[in-house]
Design an enzyme around this catalytic site. Structure first.
Site, mmCIF file in Angstrom:
data_model
loop_
_atom_site.group_PDB
_atom_site.id
_atom_site.type_symbol
_atom_site.label_atom_id
_atom_site.label_comp_id
_atom_site.label_asym_id
_atom_site.label_seq_id
_atom_site.Cartn_x
_atom_site.Cartn_y
_atom_site.Cartn_z
ATOM 1 N N HIS A 27 -4.077 3.562 0.778
ATOM 2 C CA HIS A 27 -3.913 2.870 2.164
ATOM 3 C C HIS A 27 -4.992 3.688 2.884
ATOM 4 O O HIS A 27 -5.489 2.905 3.189
ATOM 5 C CB HIS A 27 -2.277 3.150 2.607
ATOM 6 N N LYS A 75 1.235 -1.272 0.025
ATOM 7 C CA LYS A 75 -0.447 -0.039 0.360
ATOM 8 C C LYS A 75 0.462 1.017 -0.375
ATOM 9 O O LYS A 75 2.119 1.303 0.583
ATOM 10 C CB LYS A 75 -0.791 -0.324 0.906
HETATM 11 P P1 NAD Z 1 -7.450 -8.611 13.178
HETATM 12 O O1 NAD Z 1 -9.085 -9.047 12.921
HETATM 13 O O2 NAD Z 1 -6.664 -9.623 11.980
HETATM 14 O O3 NAD Z 1 -6.992 -9.258 14.676
HETATM 15 C C1 NAD Z 1 -5.945 -9.762 14.976
HETATM 16 C C2 NAD Z 1 -4.980 -10.003 16.101
HETATM 17 O O4 NAD Z 1 -6.630 -11.385 16.276
HETATM 18 C C3 NAD Z 1 -3.930 -10.676 16.445
HETATM 19 O O5 NAD Z 1 -2.923 -10.019 16.860
HETATM 20 C C4 NAD Z 1 -4.549 -11.375 17.403
HETATM 21 O O6 NAD Z 1 -4.516 -10.906 18.666
HETATM 22 C C5 NAD Z 1 -6.210 -12.135 17.372
HETATM 23 N N1 NAD Z 1 -5.874 -13.481 16.668
HETATM 24 C C6 NAD Z 1 -5.962 -13.955 15.313
HETATM 25 N N2 NAD Z 1 -6.040 -14.988 15.273
HETATM 26 C C7 NAD Z 1 -7.055 -15.443 16.077
HETATM 27 C C8 NAD Z 1 -6.910 -17.105 16.144
HETATM 28 N N3 NAD Z 1 -7.405 -18.023 15.904
HETATM 29 N N4 NAD Z 1 -8.021 -16.278 17.629
HETATM 30 C C9 NAD Z 1 -8.208 -15.532 19.001
HETATM 31 N N5 NAD Z 1 -7.806 -14.464 18.221
HETATM 32 C C10 NAD Z 1 -6.674 -14.698 17.216
HETATM 33 O O7 NAD Z 1 -6.643 -7.595 12.938
HETATM 34 P P2 NAD Z 1 -5.938 -6.621 12.032
HETATM 35 O O8 NAD Z 1 -3.958 -7.481 12.340
HETATM 36 O O9 NAD Z 1 -5.904 -5.159 12.617
HETATM 37 O O10 NAD Z 1 -5.668 -6.761 10.663
HETATM 38 C C11 NAD Z 1 -5.587 -8.193 10.129
HETATM 39 C C12 NAD Z 1 -5.196 -7.474 8.366
HETATM 40 O O11 NAD Z 1 -5.684 -6.501 7.646
HETATM 41 C C13 NAD Z 1 -3.873 -6.336 9.278
HETATM 42 O O12 NAD Z 1 -2.431 -7.224 8.579
HETATM 43 C C14 NAD Z 1 -3.392 -6.424 8.691
HETATM 44 O O13 NAD Z 1 -2.847 -6.715 6.784
HETATM 45 C C15 NAD Z 1 -4.927 -5.279 7.653
HETATM 46 N N6 NAD Z 1 -4.775 -3.632 8.331
HETATM 47 C C16 NAD Z 1 -4.913 -3.417 6.716
HETATM 48 C C17 NAD Z 1 -5.649 -1.899 7.717
HETATM 49 C C18 NAD Z 1 -5.793 -1.183 6.618
HETATM 50 O O14 NAD Z 1 -5.909 0.767 7.529
HETATM 51 N N7 NAD Z 1 -6.261 -1.054 5.391
HETATM 52 C C19 NAD Z 1 -5.926 -1.607 9.176
HETATM 53 C C20 NAD Z 1 -5.561 -2.624 10.051
HETATM 54 C C21 NAD Z 1 -5.102 -3.825 8.867
#
Ligand code: NAD
Length: 277
Positions: A109, A76
């Site tokens: 982004h 991004k």
């Molecule tokens: P997410 O909803 O994927 O939450 C991640 C968290 O959930 C982990 O750190 C862990 O604590 C928990 N988790 C993961 N797997 C689990 C499981 N099986 N059981 C229980 N808990 C679990 O949130 P995120 O990481 O913020 O978002 C995912 C992806 O989206 C990011 O890694 C990124 O690639 C993208 N993202 C993009 C933006 C954007 O502005 N475009 C913003 C945030 C995230």
């Protein structure tokens, strides 16, 4: 064979419906955990310049032995590079850090309306696709008026819109606009980012028990049931595998409707409102 299906994009390509997200994954461990994700069967990785870990993603791709054309890589464009020349240079720098010749999907982004340069940035992404540096282009965190504006200004419809989306914040208005335009919806924070009790909600846990699945798998299966691309993040080996296996879980229409009813409207939003940036 990966259990994850792909959905078609409006530019003739397709995208695997589960991607491995690396937001907040430390640069020092990114190559290792992304390598684990590729070994588990993920074929879609979601990174960004601002995550500071594109090098680790590139390293994992090279070390994995998986053919380049089998993995869908997204990165991004950050807010500081919306001006035309900056956007072109930023894309070239991402390619360099990833060690790739082409990015599968390049996203703006955030629209960051207060900066007022998102149309210029969108035109730069169109040019990057025409020059072959990126295969597909899209946006992230665009309020509906700004999404409509870039389409109106250029006649080019983003292939993807990546937005905060989970059962507490299902983004019905944007999803309806995406369906109208032929834009694939991607969910960031698909599991609620640990910011709420989503994974302990009784509606979710009861469905999980009925399927001998985990709450995270139920939430991910809900995204997939709506044709949405989900980008779960985890650095825990068992969860990396568990999240991908959600692709094998099929929910009933009643279960999907029960999860739909968890919508909390604006109160369900966990992150920044793109309109305020
Ligand atoms: P997410 O909803 O994927 O939450 C991640 C968290 O959930 C982990 O750190 C862990 O604590 C928990 N988790 C993961 N797997 C689990 C499981 N099986 N059981 C229980 N808990 C679990 O949130 P995120 O990481 O913020 O978002 C995912 C992806 O989206 C990011 O890694 C990124 O690639 C993208 N993202 C993009 C933006 C954007 O502005 N475009 C913003 C945030 C995230």
């Amino acid at each position: 064979m990966s259990p994850v299906t792909s959905v078609p994009l409006n530019d003739g390509r397709s995208i695997p419906q589960i991607g491995y997200g690396v937001f907040k994954v430390d640069a020092a461990v990114t190559a290792d955990v992304t390598g684990q994700a590729l070994a588990a069967g993920y074929r879609h990785i979601d990174t960004a310049k601002i995550y500071g870990n594109e090098e680790g993603v590139g390293q994992a791709l090279r070390d994995s032995g998986v053919a380049r054309d089998e993995v869908f890589v997204t990165t991004k464009l950050w807010d500081d590079a919306h001006a035309h020349d900056d956007a072109i240079a930023a894309c070239e720098a991402s390619l360099e850090r990833l060690g790739l010749e082409q990015i599968d999907l390049y996203l703006i982004h955030w629209a960051t309306p207060s900066q007022g340069q998102y149309v210029e940035a969108w035109k730069a992404l169109i040019e990057l696709r025409e020059r072959g540096l990126v295969r597909s282009i899209g946006v992230s965190n665009f309020p509906l008026p700004q999404l409509e504006e870039i389409i109106e200004a250029t006649g080019e419809v983003p292939a993807v819109h990546q937005i905060e989306l989970h059962p507490y914040f299902p983004q019905l208005e944007l999803r309806e606009a995406h369906a109208r335009h032929g834009i694939v919806t991607e969910s960031w924070g698909p599991l609620g980012q640990g910011k709420s009790d989503l994974l302990e909600n009784a509606v979710i846990t009861e469905i999980a028990s009925a399927h001998e699945a985990t709450p995270a798998q139920v939430v991910l299966a809900w995204h997939l049931s709506h044709g949405i691309v989900a980008l779960p993040k985890s650095v825990t080996p068992s969860r990396i595998v568990e999240n991908l296996a959600a692709a094998e879980l099929v929910l009933s229409a009643e279960e999907i409707a029960a999860i739909d009813s968890l919508d909390r409207g604006e109160a369900g939003r966990g992150g920044t409102d793109p309109a305020t940036k």
